[in-house]
Design a protein around this motif. Structure first.
Motif, PDB file in Angstrom:
ATOM      1  N   ILE A  22      14.100  20.005   5.998  1.00 13.97           N
ATOM      2  CA  ILE A  22      14.410  21.245   6.709  1.00 13.97           C
ATOM      3  C   ILE A  22      13.544  21.355   7.959  1.00 13.97           C
ATOM      4  CG2 ILE A  22      14.191  23.767   6.610  1.00 13.97           C
ATOM      5  CD1 ILE A  22      16.601  22.978   5.093  1.00 13.97           C
ATOM      6  N   GLN A  23      12.269  21.070   7.808  1.00 13.04           N
ATOM      7  CA  GLN A  23      11.349  21.172   8.945  1.00 13.04           C
ATOM      8  C   GLN A  23      11.707  20.172  10.041  1.00 13.04           C
ATOM      9  OE1 GLN A  23       9.349  23.010  10.943  1.00 13.04           O
ATOM     10  NE2 GLN A  23       8.100  23.525   9.154  1.00 13.04           N
ATOM     11  N   LYS A  24      12.215  19.017   9.652  1.00 16.72           N
ATOM     12  CA  LYS A  24      12.623  18.001  10.630  1.00 16.72           C
ATOM     13  C   LYS A  24      13.875  18.423  11.398  1.00 16.72           C
ATOM     14  CE  LYS A  24      14.262  13.215  10.930  1.00 16.72           C
ATOM     15  NZ  LYS A  24      14.606  11.990  10.134  1.00 16.72           N
ATOM     16  N   ASP A  25      14.863  18.949  10.665  1.00 14.29           N
ATOM     17  CA  ASP A  25      16.156  19.273  11.286  1.00 14.29           C
ATOM     18  C   ASP A  25      16.210  20.681  11.874  1.00 14.29           C
ATOM     19  OD1 ASP A  25      16.984  16.777  10.503  1.00 14.29           O
ATOM     20  OD2 ASP A  25      18.073  17.484   8.723  1.00 14.29           O
ATOM     21  N   TYR A  26      15.471  21.604  11.255  1.00 15.63           N
ATOM     22  CA  TYR A  26      15.482  23.004  11.703  1.00 15.63           C
ATOM     23  C   TYR A  26      14.035  23.512  11.770  1.00 15.63           C
ATOM     24  CZ  TYR A  26      20.296  22.412  10.072  1.00 15.63           C
ATOM     25  OH  TYR A  26      21.575  21.939   9.862  1.00 15.63           O
ATOM     26  N   PRO A  27      13.242  22.935  12.680  1.00 10.47           N
ATOM     27  CA  PRO A  27      11.806  23.257  12.706  1.00 10.47           C
ATOM     28  C   PRO A  27      11.558  24.758  12.864  1.00 10.47           C
ATOM     29  CG  PRO A  27      12.503  22.161  14.740  1.00 10.47           C
ATOM     30  CD  PRO A  27      13.638  22.045  13.785  1.00 10.47           C
ATOM     31  N   PHE A  28      10.600  25.230  12.097  1.00  4.72           N
ATOM     32  CA  PHE A  28      10.265  26.651  12.168  1.00  4.72           C
ATOM     33  C   PHE A  28       8.768  26.842  12.035  1.00  4.72           C
ATOM     34  CE2 PHE A  28      10.786  25.713   7.684  1.00  4.72           C
ATOM     35  CZ  PHE A  28       9.806  26.460   7.046  1.00  4.72           C
ATOM     36  N   LYS A  29       8.258  27.883  12.614  1.00  4.02           N
ATOM     37  CA  LYS A  29       6.850  28.236  12.499  1.00  4.02           C
ATOM     38  C   LYS A  29       6.729  29.402  11.526  1.00  4.02           C
ATOM     39  CE  LYS A  29       5.526  26.706  17.144  1.00  4.02           C
ATOM     40  NZ  LYS A  29       4.779  25.549  16.660  1.00  4.02           N
ATOM     41  N   ASN A  30       5.682  29.366  10.769  1.00  5.48           N
ATOM     42  CA  ASN A  30       5.503  30.385   9.752  1.00  5.48           C
ATOM     43  C   ASN A  30       4.009  30.542   9.515  1.00  5.48           C
ATOM     44  OD1 ASN A  30       5.473  31.793   7.145  1.00  5.48           O
ATOM     45  ND2 ASN A  30       7.656  31.341   7.095  1.00  5.48           N
ATOM     46  N   GLU A  31       3.607  31.691   9.094  1.00  3.32           N
ATOM     47  CA  GLU A  31       2.191  31.903   8.812  1.00  3.32           C
ATOM     48  C   GLU A  31       1.840  31.617   7.362  1.00  3.32           C
ATOM     49  OE1 GLU A  31       1.088  35.756  10.118  1.00  3.32           O
ATOM     50  OE2 GLU A  31       1.470  35.335  12.224  1.00  3.32           O
ATOM     51  N   GLY A  32       2.790  31.036   6.649  1.00  2.00           N
ATOM     52  CA  GLY A  32       2.535  30.651   5.266  1.00  2.00           C
ATOM     53  C   GLY A  32       3.617  31.137   4.327  1.00  2.00           C
ATOM     54  N   PHE A  33       3.864  30.350   3.278  1.00  2.00           N
ATOM     55  CA  PHE A  33       4.838  30.767   2.275  1.00  2.00           C
ATOM     56  C   PHE A  33       4.530  30.105   0.936  1.00  2.00           C
ATOM     57  CE2 PHE A  33       6.836  26.893   3.973  1.00  2.00           C
ATOM     58  CZ  PHE A  33       7.239  26.238   2.811  1.00  2.00           C
ATOM     59  N   LYS A  34       5.095  30.692  -0.097  1.00  2.00           N
ATOM     60  CA  LYS A  34       4.997  30.136  -1.444  1.00  2.00           C
ATOM     61  C   LYS A  34       6.418  29.852  -1.940  1.00  2.00           C
ATOM     62  CE  LYS A  34       3.338  31.039  -6.159  1.00  2.00           C
ATOM     63  NZ  LYS A  34       2.661  32.004  -7.060  1.00  2.00           N
ATOM     64  N   LEU A  35       6.659  28.610  -2.367  1.00  2.00           N
ATOM     65  CA  LEU A  35       7.946  28.207  -2.934  1.00  2.00           C
ATOM     66  C   LEU A  35       7.772  28.023  -4.438  1.00  2.00           C
ATOM     67  CD1 LEU A  35      10.867  27.111  -2.889  1.00  2.00           C
ATOM     68  CD2 LEU A  35       9.917  24.875  -2.244  1.00  2.00           C
ATOM     69  N   THR A  36       8.501  28.820  -5.195  1.00  2.00           N
ATOM     70  CA  THR A  36       8.429  28.777  -6.656  1.00  2.00           C
ATOM     71  C   THR A  36       9.787  28.381  -7.208  1.00  2.00           C
ATOM     72  OG1 THR A  36       6.810  30.570  -6.626  1.00  2.00           O
ATOM     73  CG2 THR A  36       7.860  30.089  -8.738  1.00  2.00           C
ATOM     74  N   THR A  37       9.789  27.466  -8.174  1.00  2.00           N
ATOM     75  CA  THR A  37      11.055  27.019  -8.763  1.00  2.00           C
ATOM     76  C   THR A  37      11.002  27.091 -10.282  1.00  2.00           C
ATOM     77  OG1 THR A  37      10.388  24.675  -8.860  1.00  2.00           O
ATOM     78  CG2 THR A  37      11.468  25.436  -6.836  1.00  2.00           C
ATOM     79  N   TYR A  38      12.181  27.144 -10.866  1.00  2.00           N
ATOM     80  CA  TYR A  38      12.311  27.130 -12.331  1.00  2.00           C
ATOM     81  C   TYR A  38      13.683  26.564 -12.688  1.00  2.00           C
ATOM     82  CZ  TYR A  38      11.784  28.425 -17.206  1.00  2.00           C
ATOM     83  OH  TYR A  38      11.661  28.374 -18.575  1.00  2.00           O
ATOM     84  N   VAL A  39      13.726  25.701 -13.717  1.00  2.00           N
ATOM     85  CA  VAL A  39      14.977  25.122 -14.187  1.00  2.00           C
ATOM     86  C   VAL A  39      15.114  25.411 -15.671  1.00  2.00           C
ATOM     87  CG1 VAL A  39      16.402  23.046 -14.340  1.00  2.00           C
ATOM     88  CG2 VAL A  39      14.759  23.269 -12.475  1.00  2.00           C
ATOM     89  N   ASP A  40      16.317  25.824 -16.092  1.00  2.00           N
ATOM     90  CA  ASP A  40      16.549  26.250 -17.475  1.00  2.00           C
ATOM     91  C   ASP A  40      16.734  25.102 -18.459  1.00  2.00           C
ATOM     92  OD1 ASP A  40      16.397  28.928 -16.794  1.00  2.00           O
ATOM     93  OD2 ASP A  40      18.553  29.136 -16.497  1.00  2.00           O
ATOM     94  N   ALA A  41      16.639  23.855 -18.006  1.00  2.00           N
ATOM     95  CA  ALA A  41      16.768  22.693 -18.889  1.00  2.00           C
ATOM     96  C   ALA A  41      15.753  21.645 -18.446  1.00  2.00           C
ATOM     97  CB  ALA A  41      18.188  22.121 -18.851  1.00  2.00           C
ATOM     98  N   PRO A  42      15.291  20.804 -19.351  1.00  2.00           N
ATOM     99  CA  PRO A  42      14.270  19.809 -18.987  1.00  2.00           C
ATOM    100  C   PRO A  42      14.802  18.759 -18.015  1.00  2.00           C
ATOM    101  CG  PRO A  42      14.423  20.096 -21.378  1.00  2.00           C
ATOM    102  CD  PRO A  42      15.612  20.766 -20.796  1.00  2.00           C
ATOM    103  N   ALA A  43      13.893  18.207 -17.218  1.00  2.00           N
ATOM    104  CA  ALA A  43      14.256  17.086 -16.352  1.00  2.00           C
ATOM    105  C   ALA A  43      14.704  15.906 -17.216  1.00  2.00           C
ATOM    106  CB  ALA A  43      13.059  16.685 -15.489  1.00  2.00           C
ATOM    107  N   GLY A  44      15.691  15.164 -16.732  1.00  2.00           N
ATOM    108  CA  GLY A  44      16.172  14.013 -17.480  1.00  2.00           C
ATOM    109  C   GLY A  44      17.060  14.363 -18.644  1.00  2.00           C
ATOM    110  N   SER A  45      17.598  15.592 -18.664  1.00  2.00           N
ATOM    111  CA  SER A  45      18.386  16.026 -19.817  1.00  2.00           C
ATOM    112  C   SER A  45      19.880  15.792 -19.640  1.00  2.00           C
ATOM    113  CB  SER A  45      18.136  17.513 -20.105  1.00  2.00           C
ATOM    114  OG  SER A  45      18.489  18.309 -18.994  1.00  2.00           O
ATOM    115  N   GLY A  46      20.303  15.382 -18.447  1.00  2.00           N
ATOM    116  CA  GLY A  46      21.702  15.012 -18.262  1.00  2.00           C
ATOM    117  C   GLY A  46      22.624  16.122 -17.792  1.00  2.00           C
ATOM    118  N   LEU A  47      22.054  17.255 -17.370  1.00  2.00           N
ATOM    119  CA  LEU A  47      22.875  18.369 -16.881  1.00  2.00           C
ATOM    120  C   LEU A  47      22.783  18.509 -15.356  1.00  2.00           C
ATOM    121  CD1 LEU A  47      22.165  21.110 -19.602  1.00  2.00           C
ATOM    122  CD2 LEU A  47      24.018  19.432 -19.513  1.00  2.00           C
ATOM    123  N   GLY A  48      22.250  17.489 -14.703  1.00  2.00           N
ATOM    124  CA  GLY A  48      22.144  17.534 -13.247  1.00  2.00           C
ATOM    125  C   GLY A  48      20.985  18.369 -12.758  1.00  2.00           C
ATOM    126  N   THR A  49      19.892  18.411 -13.512  1.00  3.71           N
ATOM    127  CA  THR A  49      18.788  19.323 -13.201  1.00  3.71           C
ATOM    128  C   THR A  49      18.154  19.056 -11.840  1.00  3.71           C
ATOM    129  OG1 THR A  49      17.333  17.897 -14.512  1.00  3.71           O
ATOM    130  CG2 THR A  49      18.208  19.845 -15.596  1.00  3.71           C
TER     131      THR A  49
END
Length: 340
Positions: A87-114
């Motif tokens: 994103i930064q390469k294609d749509y460069p933006f300036k920001n004073e800081g951010f927090k990116l938080t993620t959560y997935v409802d199934a384990p990695a490698g479980s076969g549901l396209g996580t």
């Protein structure tokens, strides 16, 4: 401001593996999948502290960096970093800081396209924050490029498109990254019955899908007839599944899944093993008419078509293997984004 997104995981019903290069480039691939009520979610909070904080809540992993236009890839939170870097390469933006938080409802490698669904969700959060002019095909293709080109992760194409579009789709895959998503108008009572009869079972094991997919691709490159013919049959399975669902011929679904299970095992080693075979045989002996390994194989989730009321006996019979069943519903929505 807080920018949020969520994208649904998917169950692959037929054609799995035919979306992987070089098979789809040479022969064309076809897959039928459906999104379910398990999600990958992403939240971007603007913090104004000059820091970039990344946190995967479901994996208990976190990193904090000083503001930079590119974050180092080190096999730790690389999906999050990969999206930011692109994103930064294609749509460069300036920001004073951010927090990116993620959560997935199934384990990695479980076969549901996580993994792919998570990438779609993160892309969606940045699209929301930056108000980028990207449509559904754009976002799915963008997410695919981040995984396959930027991060060099082996895999197919269906997961990004399922997560972005949502619903029940018959997808076609061709050379030059051409993808056609065909939404299916299935009567609600047919979907309700399919949801009732389809048991989603987690084997409590995960697998590294990339190794299986690399071997699958190699088998096509080396013109191994058994693997290629198996993929031809799986592509035909997707057509049969589409017809059965549209016409409400639900009794055919178990048989179609059963045929696919046999063909899937011929694509590459590691797709099945003694545990998977034992689970599959036990499910069939107790009433399931067919099933499949979700995703690349080797572990993770399995699905079983259990006609009538057989799913209760099937579920009980599988308890001996230490896995768990997961409740779910089919969902029609794909990627959702919003800000507060």
């Amino acid at each position: 401001m807080i920018h949020r997104s969520k994208a649904p995981l998917r169950i692959g019903l037929a054609g799995g593996g035919t979306d992987v290069s070089p098979y789809c480039d040479e022969f064309g691939g076809a897959i039928l999948n459906a999104t379910i009520s398990l999600n990958a979610s992403a939240t971007i909070e603007q913090t104004n502290d000059g820091k970039i904080t990344l946190e995967a809540m479901d994996r208990s992993e976190a990193e904090t960096h000083d503001w930079s236009e590119s974050l180092p890839l080190n096999h730790h939170l690389d999906l999050l970093k990969g999206v930011y870097n692109r994103i930064q390469k294609d749509y460069p933006f300036k920001n004073e800081g951010f927090k990116l938080t993620t959560y997935v409802d199934a384990p990695a490698g479980s076969g549901l396209g996580t993994s792919s669904t998570l990438v779609v969700a993160i892309v969606g959060a940045f699209v929301e924050m930056l108000q980028l002019p990207l449509g559904e095909y754009d976002i799915a293709h963008y997410a695919y490029g981040i995984e396959r080109s930027d991060l060099q992760l082996a895999g197919g194409r269906q997961d990004q498109y399922a997560a972005t579009f949502g619903g029940v789709n018959y997808m076609e895959f061709y050379a030059n990254d051409k993808v056609i998503v065909n939404p299916l108008r299935i009567r609600q009572r047919y979907l309700d019955e399919l949801e009732n009869d389809l048991l989603l079972y987690y084997t409590s094991t995960s697998r590294e899908s990339a190794k299986i997919i690399v071997e699958q691709s190699k088998n096509v490159t080396e013109k191994k007839s058994q693997s290629i013919e198996a993929m031809h049959q799986l592509k035909q399975q997707a057509l049969l599944m589409k017809e059965a669902l549209l016409k409400g011929q639900l009794d055919e679904i178990g048989r179609i899944l059963d045929i696919g299970f046999e063909q899937k095992r011929r694509m590459a080693s590691g797709i099945n093993n003694e545990l998977i075979d034992a689970i599959y045989d036990t499910a069939k002996k107790n009433g399931a008419s067919g099933g499949k390994i979700s995703g690349a194989g080797g572990g993770g989730f399995m699905i079983f078509y259990c006609p009538g009321t057989t799913k209760y006996k099937v579920r009980e019979s599988l308890e001996q293997f230490g896995g768990t069943h997961r409740n779910y519903q089919f969902v029609k929505h794909g990627l959702k984004t919003w800000s507060v």
